[in-house]
Design a protein around this motif. Structure first.
Motif, short mmCIF file in Angstrom:
data_model
loop_
_atom_site.label_atom_id
_atom_site.label_comp_id
_atom_site.label_asym_id
_atom_site.label_seq_id
_atom_site.Cartn_x
_atom_site.Cartn_y
_atom_site.Cartn_z
N ALA A 39 0.82 -1.21 0.00
CA ALA A 39 0.00 0.00 0.00
C ALA A 39 0.85 1.26 0.00
N GLY A 40 2.05 1.25 0.52
CA GLY A 40 2.89 2.42 0.57
C GLY A 40 4.13 2.15 1.37
N ALA A 41 4.91 3.22 1.60
CA ALA A 41 6.17 3.05 2.32
C ALA A 41 5.94 2.54 3.73
N GLY A 42 4.91 3.05 4.40
CA GLY A 42 4.63 2.59 5.75
C GLY A 42 4.29 1.12 5.79
N SER A 43 3.52 0.67 4.79
CA SER A 43 3.18 -0.75 4.72
C SER A 43 4.41 -1.60 4.47
N THR A 44 5.32 -1.11 3.62
CA THR A 44 6.54 -1.84 3.33
C THR A 44 7.39 -2.00 4.58
N VAL A 45 7.52 -0.93 5.35
CA VAL A 45 8.31 -0.98 6.58
C VAL A 45 7.70 -1.97 7.56
N SER A 46 6.39 -1.89 7.75
CA SER A 46 5.74 -2.82 8.68
C SER A 46 5.84 -4.25 8.18
N GLY A 47 5.77 -4.43 6.85
CA GLY A 47 5.92 -5.76 6.29
C GLY A 47 7.32 -6.31 6.50
N LEU A 48 8.33 -5.46 6.33
CA LEU A 48 9.70 -5.89 6.57
C LEU A 48 9.92 -6.24 8.03
N LEU A 49 9.35 -5.45 8.93
CA LEU A 49 9.49 -5.75 10.35
C LEU A 49 8.87 -7.09 10.70
N ALA A 50 7.71 -7.38 10.13
CA ALA A 50 7.05 -8.65 10.41
C ALA A 50 7.80 -9.82 9.76
N ALA A 51 8.42 -9.57 8.60
CA ALA A 51 9.10 -10.65 7.87
C ALA A 51 10.46 -11.00 8.43
N CYS A 52 10.99 -10.20 9.33
CA CYS A 52 12.33 -10.48 9.87
C CYS A 52 12.30 -11.47 11.01
N HIS A 53 11.10 -12.00 11.34
CA HIS A 53 10.94 -12.91 12.48
C HIS A 53 11.35 -12.20 13.76
N PRO A 54 10.57 -11.19 14.15
CA PRO A 54 11.01 -10.27 15.21
C PRO A 54 11.24 -10.91 16.57
N LEU A 55 10.41 -11.89 16.96
CA LEU A 55 10.59 -12.48 18.29
C LEU A 55 11.90 -13.24 18.41
N PRO A 56 12.20 -14.19 17.52
CA PRO A 56 13.50 -14.87 17.63
C PRO A 56 14.68 -13.92 17.45
N ALA A 57 14.56 -12.96 16.51
CA ALA A 57 15.65 -12.02 16.28
C ALA A 57 15.93 -11.19 17.53
N LEU A 114 4.82 -11.58 2.98
CA LEU A 114 4.98 -11.78 1.54
C LEU A 114 3.73 -12.38 0.91
N VAL A 115 3.08 -13.27 1.62
CA VAL A 115 1.84 -13.87 1.11
C VAL A 115 0.70 -12.85 1.16
N ALA A 116 0.65 -12.07 2.22
CA ALA A 116 -0.40 -11.06 2.36
C ALA A 116 -0.21 -9.88 1.42
N GLY A 117 0.98 -9.75 0.84
CA GLY A 117 1.24 -8.66 -0.09
C GLY A 117 1.58 -7.34 0.55
N THR A 118 1.92 -7.33 1.86
CA THR A 118 2.28 -6.08 2.52
C THR A 118 3.71 -5.66 2.21
N VAL A 119 4.49 -6.54 1.63
CA VAL A 119 5.84 -6.21 1.23
C VAL A 119 6.18 -7.08 0.02
N SER A 120 7.00 -6.58 -0.87
CA SER A 120 7.33 -7.34 -2.08
C SER A 120 8.51 -8.27 -1.84
N ALA A 121 8.60 -9.30 -2.67
CA ALA A 121 9.72 -10.22 -2.59
C ALA A 121 11.03 -9.51 -2.86
N ALA A 122 11.02 -8.55 -3.78
CA ALA A 122 12.25 -7.81 -4.10
C ALA A 122 12.73 -7.01 -2.90
N ALA A 123 11.79 -6.40 -2.17
CA ALA A 123 12.17 -5.61 -1.00
C ALA A 123 12.79 -6.49 0.08
N VAL A 124 12.22 -7.67 0.29
CA VAL A 124 12.76 -8.58 1.30
C VAL A 124 14.13 -9.09 0.87
#
Length: 311
Positions: A39-57, A114-124
């Motif tokens: 949806a936008g830059a904010g969505s990309t940032v939140s998607g990246l935060l969720a995709a980094c596996h925040p709890l184990p990290a 990535l499945v939900a589409g909140t961040v792109s594969a290229a960004a990850v």
């Protein structure tokens, strides 16, 4: 360190099959795909935060911070060490989600960004590469030997993500990466001492136990998509029992390994760990075993702060 985000991920774990994973969605016309624009830059940032596996990290990074404090590292050395671990964990988490994309699409994992589409594969992909590039100089800034040891651990986590997750050796990257973390901390001290064997053993056992506990909720989906690591081969109940034994072994090494008498806290921690793991093993298909492992690790950190504090 290897890690996989609780599904409600690691640790550190957690380390998946190929970075060039197919991003094509299943046949259903309304299936989410990784090509859906965020949806936008904010969505990309939140998607990246969720995709980094925040709890184990976060758990592994905080564990390294506790180790540096217990070992008596100065502020500059501690900042470099913790920064290197954080960068390594971010790279591993993003690599994990990117490598898992095709399988997550096939099993309808809408909780994955990535499945939900909140961040792109290229960004990850870019984020994983940048974090890995940052991890290299930060690791080496702690000392050449210390840095090399840490980079071996990070490489083990990437190897899990890209290949070893689906083999009988799936536990090995976790044990290696976690086992080397104390060495990364102590080798940066004056004289570059190696950590005591009991600490290395405790960390390695915790890492292996975290792997089995973390995989438990996803065994059926993994088998459906052709992932047959050691937990998948053993099945849910045997993997849950093995996870409990490994984590209990880790706490036992921390309690009994250091010279001198076992403290009251040590005995209490050992008893509480055994009771918590027994209860968690009775519900092996949920997130309880993994969350219990995280709780045990936090209690172990308190014990480490006492056992390793400078005299």
């Amino acid at each position: 360190m290897p890690a996989r985000t609780p599904q409600t991920p690691e640790t550190t774990a957690a380390p998946e099959t190929t970075a060039a994973a197919d991003t094509t969605a299943p046949p259903e016309s309304n299936a989410p795909t990784s090509t859906d624009p965020p949806a936008g830059a904010g969505s990309t940032v939140s998607g990246l935060l969720a995709a980094c596996h925040p709890l184990p990290a976060a758990a592994v990074t905080l564990f390294s911070a506790a180790l540096t404090a217990a070992a008596g590292r100065g502020l500059p050395g501690a900042a470099v060490t913790v920064g290197a671990v954080a960068a390594g964990q971010l790279s591993v988490g993003w690599c994990n989600d990117r490598a898992d994309l095709r399988r997550d699409l096939a099993t309808g994992r809408r909780d994955k960004p990535l499945v939900a589409g909140t961040v792109s594969a290229a960004a990850v992909t870019r984020a994983a590469a940048l974090a890995l590039l940052l991890c290299v100089p930060l690791s080496l800034a702690a000392g050449l030997l210390a840095g090399a040891v840490h980079l071996v651990g990070v490489a083990a986590a990437w190897a899990y993500n890209l290949r070893l997750k689906g083999t009988a050796a799936s536990w090995a990257p976790y044990a290696l990466a976690f086992g080397l973390l104390p060495a990364f901390v102590t080798l940066g001290l004056p004289g570059a001492p190696w950590p005591p064997p009991w600490l290395t053993a405790a960390a390695a056992l915790l890492g292996a136990g975290a792997h089995f506990a973390n995989v438990l909720p996803d065994i059926e989906d993994d088998l459906a998509t052709g992932v047959v690591g050691l937990p998948q081969r053993l099945g849910v109940r045997r993997s849950a029992a093995l996870a409990a034994l490994l984590v209990l072994g880790s706490t036992t090494a921390l309690v009994a390994g250091p010279p001198g008498r076992v403290t009251a806290y040590g005995w209490g921690l050992l008893a509480a760990t055994a009771a918590a793991l027994l209860l968690a093993a009775r519900r092996p298909t949920g997130r309880l075993p993994f969350l219990t492992t995280m709780g045990v690790a936090a209690a172990d950190v308190v014990l480490l702060l006492v056992e390793l504090r400078p005299s």
